[in-house]
Design an enzyme around this catalytic site. Structure first.
Site, PDB file in Angstrom:
ATOM      1  N   CYS A  70     -22.672 -12.022   3.183  1.00 27.31           N
ATOM      2  CA  CYS A  70     -23.491 -11.997   1.968  1.00 27.31           C
ATOM      3  C   CYS A  70     -23.741 -10.531   1.614  1.00 27.31           C
ATOM      4  O   CYS A  70     -24.314  -9.791   2.419  1.00 27.31           O
ATOM      5  CB  CYS A  70     -24.810 -12.712   2.233  1.00 27.31           C
ATOM      6  SG  CYS A  70     -25.985 -12.651   0.880  1.00 27.31           S
ATOM      7  N   CYS A 182     -19.953 -10.549  -4.602  1.00 30.72           N
ATOM      8  CA  CYS A 182     -20.834 -11.621  -4.148  1.00 30.72           C
ATOM      9  C   CYS A 182     -19.903 -12.638  -3.512  1.00 30.72           C
ATOM     10  O   CYS A 182     -18.876 -12.997  -4.115  1.00 30.72           O
ATOM     11  CB  CYS A 182     -21.585 -12.243  -5.330  1.00 30.72           C
ATOM     12  SG  CYS A 182     -22.449 -13.778  -4.879  1.00 30.72           S
TER      13      CYS A 182
HETATM   14  N1  DGL Z   1     -23.533 -14.776  -1.546  1.00 27.66           N
HETATM   15  C1  DGL Z   1     -24.450 -13.725  -1.747  1.00 27.66           C
HETATM   16  C2  DGL Z   1     -23.788 -12.361  -1.895  1.00 27.66           C
HETATM   17  O1  DGL Z   1     -22.717 -12.160  -1.442  1.00 27.66           O
HETATM   18  C3  DGL Z   1     -25.599 -13.845  -2.665  1.00 27.66           C
HETATM   19  C4  DGL Z   1     -25.812 -15.029  -3.524  1.00 27.66           C
HETATM   20  C5  DGL Z   1     -27.279 -15.220  -3.834  1.00 27.66           C
HETATM   21  O2  DGL Z   1     -27.938 -15.838  -2.995  1.00 27.66           O
HETATM   22  O3  DGL Z   1     -27.743 -14.742  -4.878  1.00 27.66           O
HETATM   23  O4  DGL Z   1     -24.368 -11.457  -2.432  1.00 27.66           O
END
Ligand code: DGL
Length: 260
Positions: A70, A182
């Site tokens: 993430c 993301c």
């Molecule tokens: N999957 C996450 C990232 O790579 C964030 C998504 C979220 O919870 O806003 O930043």
């Protein structure tokens, strides 16, 4: 011992997919913090609190390494986590460096698609300040894609109008490289490809992160002979419902199709 994978939700599956290819003989625990998603719309200190809670939980499962799959959580908490926990911690950040190199060769710009939190944070802004002498990098937050992925909504007729509207103020022909900053976004690569001219590179940090994981496990002699088994947790509760588990494995199948 297992490898822990962590994300606010289903996005980290795009990094797990890469790891399963590189390290098929490991076992995994995938933790989706579904009680607190989206991280990208929260403050850094809120996210840091959620991440610490999740990692404490994973530490209790005796993991041998952790992938923070993430970008938002990495930027909010990776440094502090490394001070607190003894196992290797591998984070992810937008792949700005290769994107600038590729775009420069084509005489074009870079578009980083991410969340508000990642684009606002120091980690990302320092990275861009260090690498982007020519001022080639633009950023756009697409929180709607996180929401769609969390609902397992991948119908182009629903998702494409949203992306088109968000991209309306950008001249897509100017971009040589699009960075998916993301981990939820690679799930939409098939749709994004339709909106940029042929020849636009769409890249993400998933493969690099999985390669870092493999390198670190190899160096620290932590590789072992598992069977590619994945245990799923939703904010601390083990997912046992067959229908939910099918939805997660459906994401891996979707990625098989996208990455080929
Ligand atoms: N999957 C996450 C990232 O790579 C964030 C998504 C979220 O919870 O806003 O930043």
């Amino acid at each position: 011992m297992k490898i822990g994978f962590f994300d606010s939700g289903v996005g980290g599956m795009t990094v797990l997919w890469r790891a399963l290819r590189l390290l098929p003989r490991e076992d995994y625990i995938y933790f989706a913090d579904t009680a607190h998603v989206p991280y990208g719309e929260k403050t850094k200190s809120e996210v840091r609190g959620f991440v610490f809670e999740a990692v404490e939980f994973l530490a209790g499962k005796n993991i041998k390494a952790l992938v923070i799959a993430c970008n938002a959580a990495t930027s909010a908490a990776a440094k502090e986590l490394r001070k607190e926990f003894g196992f290797p911690i591998i984070g992810i950040e937008p792949a700005v460096k290769p994107a600038i190199q590729r775009s420069q060769q084509k005489g074009k710009r870079v578009l980083v698609l991410s969340t508000h939190l990642t684009l606002r944070e120091e980690k990302y802004n320092n990275l861009v300040a260090r690498l982007d002498d020519a001022g080639l990098v633009d950023g756009l937050a697409l929180p709607g894609l996180v929401a769609f992925a969390e609902r397992f909504e991948f119908r182009p007729e629903v998702v494409l109008p949203y992306i088109k509207e968000e991209l309306a103020r950008f001249t897509v022909e100017r971009y040589g490289t699009v960075v998916l900053g993301c981990t939820h976004f690679p799930l939409f690569t098939d749709m994004l490809r339709q909106l940029f001219p042929a020849g636009t590179d769409i890249i993400d940090g998933g493969l690099g992160t999985a390669m870092n994981l493999k390198r670190i496990l190899t160096e620290q002699k932590l590789l072992n002979g598992g069977s590619g088994e994945i245990e799923y947790y939703s904010s601390g509760s083990k997912i046992e419902d067959g229908e939910k588990l099918d939805r997660y494995s459906g994401l891996l199948a979707r990625l098989d199709h996208i990455y080929g």
